[in-house]
Design a protein around this motif. Sequence first.
Motif, PDB file in Angstrom:
ATOM      1  N   LYS A  37       5.988  -1.543  10.059  1.00 55.53           N
ATOM      2  CA  LYS A  37       6.470  -1.027   8.523  1.00 55.53           C
ATOM      3  C   LYS A  37       7.293  -1.187   7.750  1.00 55.53           C
ATOM      4  O   LYS A  37       8.194  -1.192   8.246  1.00 55.53           O
ATOM      5  CB  LYS A  37       5.687   0.647   9.016  1.00 55.53           C
ATOM      6  CG  LYS A  37       4.836   1.176   9.826  1.00 55.53           C
ATOM      7  CD  LYS A  37       4.062   2.412   9.459  1.00 55.53           C
ATOM      8  CE  LYS A  37       2.910   2.418   9.953  1.00 55.53           C
ATOM      9  NZ  LYS A  37       2.486   4.380   9.910  1.00 55.53           N
TER      10      LYS A  37
ATOM     11  N   ILE B 273       2.714   5.347   0.283  1.00 58.58           N
ATOM     12  CA  ILE B 273       2.049   6.119   1.690  1.00 58.58           C
ATOM     13  C   ILE B 273       1.728   7.307   0.854  1.00 58.58           C
ATOM     14  O   ILE B 273       0.530   8.191   1.242  1.00 58.58           O
ATOM     15  CB  ILE B 273       3.280   6.173   2.140  1.00 58.58           C
ATOM     16  CG1 ILE B 273       4.028   4.967   2.833  1.00 58.58           C
ATOM     17  CG2 ILE B 273       2.884   7.049   3.322  1.00 58.58           C
ATOM     18  CD1 ILE B 273       5.365   5.488   3.560  1.00 58.58           C
ATOM     19  N   ASP B 274       1.749   7.574  -0.604  1.00 66.10           N
ATOM     20  CA  ASP B 274       1.368   8.899  -1.476  1.00 66.10           C
ATOM     21  C   ASP B 274      -0.151   8.445  -1.540  1.00 66.10           C
ATOM     22  O   ASP B 274      -0.495   9.507  -2.096  1.00 66.10           O
ATOM     23  CB  ASP B 274       2.610   8.891  -2.455  1.00 66.10           C
ATOM     24  CG  ASP B 274       3.832   8.372  -1.678  1.00 66.10           C
ATOM     25  OD1 ASP B 274       3.885   9.778  -0.716  1.00 66.10           O
ATOM     26  OD2 ASP B 274       4.479   9.394  -2.876  1.00 66.10           O
TER      27      ASP B 274
ATOM     28  N   ASP C  72      -4.278  -0.323  -3.318  1.00 67.94           N
ATOM     29  CA  ASP C  72      -3.203  -1.094  -2.422  1.00 67.94           C
ATOM     30  C   ASP C  72      -3.185  -2.882  -3.670  1.00 67.94           C
ATOM     31  O   ASP C  72      -3.957  -2.340  -4.357  1.00 67.94           O
ATOM     32  CB  ASP C  72      -3.736  -2.203  -0.781  1.00 67.94           C
ATOM     33  CG  ASP C  72      -5.275  -2.486  -1.003  1.00 67.94           C
ATOM     34  OD1 ASP C  72      -5.300  -3.517  -1.797  1.00 67.94           O
ATOM     35  OD2 ASP C  72      -6.180  -2.401  -0.740  1.00 67.94           O
TER      36      ASP C  72
ATOM     37  N   PRO D 165      -2.774   6.309  -0.234  1.00 77.08           N
ATOM     38  CA  PRO D 165      -3.281   4.821   0.460  1.00 77.08           C
ATOM     39  C   PRO D 165      -5.392   4.494  -0.009  1.00 77.08           C
ATOM     40  O   PRO D 165      -5.425   3.077   0.358  1.00 77.08           O
ATOM     41  CB  PRO D 165      -3.774   6.020   2.004  1.00 77.08           C
ATOM     42  CG  PRO D 165      -3.892   7.076   1.437  1.00 77.08           C
ATOM     43  CD  PRO D 165      -3.470   7.279   0.602  1.00 77.08           C
TER      44      PRO D 165
ATOM     45  N   LYS E 277       0.941  -0.840  -0.102  1.00 78.48           N
ATOM     46  CA  LYS E 277      -0.344   0.309   0.030  1.00 78.48           C
ATOM     47  C   LYS E 277       0.701   1.303  -0.044  1.00 78.48           C
ATOM     48  O   LYS E 277       1.326   1.561   0.853  1.00 78.48           O
ATOM     49  CB  LYS E 277      -1.035  -0.284   1.141  1.00 78.48           C
ATOM     50  CG  LYS E 277      -1.581   1.074   0.957  1.00 78.48           C
ATOM     51  CD  LYS E 277      -2.485   1.203   2.178  1.00 78.48           C
ATOM     52  CE  LYS E 277      -3.961  -0.317   1.704  1.00 78.48           C
ATOM     53  NZ  LYS E 277      -5.095  -0.554   3.376  1.00 78.48           N
TER      54      LYS E 277
END
Length: 353
Positions: A335, A68-69, A74, A71, A66
């Motif tokens: 993470k 980060i920029d 995915d 969300p 997924k």
Amino acid sequence: MGNWVNKEPPPPMVLVPPLFDFPPLAARTRMLESSYNLLFGKLALKCLFEDYFEEARHFSTRIMLKPIDDPHVDLIATVSCPVDYKPEEKIVGNALFRWQSDLDDSHTFMDLFVSNSDRILQMRSSAYYPKYGLGAFGIFPLLLKKRVSSEDYGVLGLRYGSGNLSFGATFMPLSLKDECPKSAWLVSKMGRLTAGVQYEPEYGIKDGAKYKNLRNWSCAIGYGVGSSSPLSPSFNFGLELNKSSQFIASFYQHVVVQRRVKNPLEEDEIVGITNYIDFGFELKTRVDDAKISNDIPESTLQVAASWQANKNLLLKGKVGPLSSTVSLAFKSWWKPSFTFNISGAYSRLIVMD
């Protein structure tokens, strides 16, 4: 002289760990399913009986990415193969790319499924408007080796849903040889009771004969207590007559308990931790003539239970008429996060006279 201030010790606290999988992956596509197939505790039982139970002597891995920029999207990739791999056996790999409109609402989405087996490329989409309770969804196989059944040309569905009522139907718009609808359902909730009926035409030639054939109809009634929050206990009991040929009784209970702990890695005020225990069983009994439908077993029973000890460990087990399986799963919340599980099965051979 100064005043001495006696600082009170912090009050005792109980840890409340997050659930292993909430919401479960199966719930992300619930708008593509009939409400009849999800209520009466069916979705919870499906996750209890299937999640983290791998096929014997098989290895599988799943990766979820997924960005980060963004969300809203995915990617889930899955690879599975036998442990003792042979050249004539096939390694199954697939990937699912998903776009979701609202991060807090999984009902409106679109995904693309790619696999090295049939179906090679498939698109699914759902749009739901909670203000009006109206929704539409579709499943479209874009690339197949061979189109055999009517579903290979695509399925469209319309639905309405509210807190106490749900109904809908599915159609196959690109197939002319099958009559509409492909399926239809109606589910109503009255307090703690839920009742529903579903129509799936599989028997009969003419349209009128299909509606009159009881083997095309299923009905169910359920009793449920508790909220939908996993932090609260819940209880579900259901009875179903499936296509007038099989009687199904099921039970599912989610329990939230607290136990005392002494963990040197935690602060002194941590005196307990919350555990989640799930238990369920499903009994299926044949009620029609064996000559009519030979693919239905006479009777089968399966029982399963799970215990989440903390945020990292989950223990599951299930017992059926032919096998028993135990699974242990470990999840890290770093993470990126990862989950590892190992399962063992014991099979029983039944000799028929």
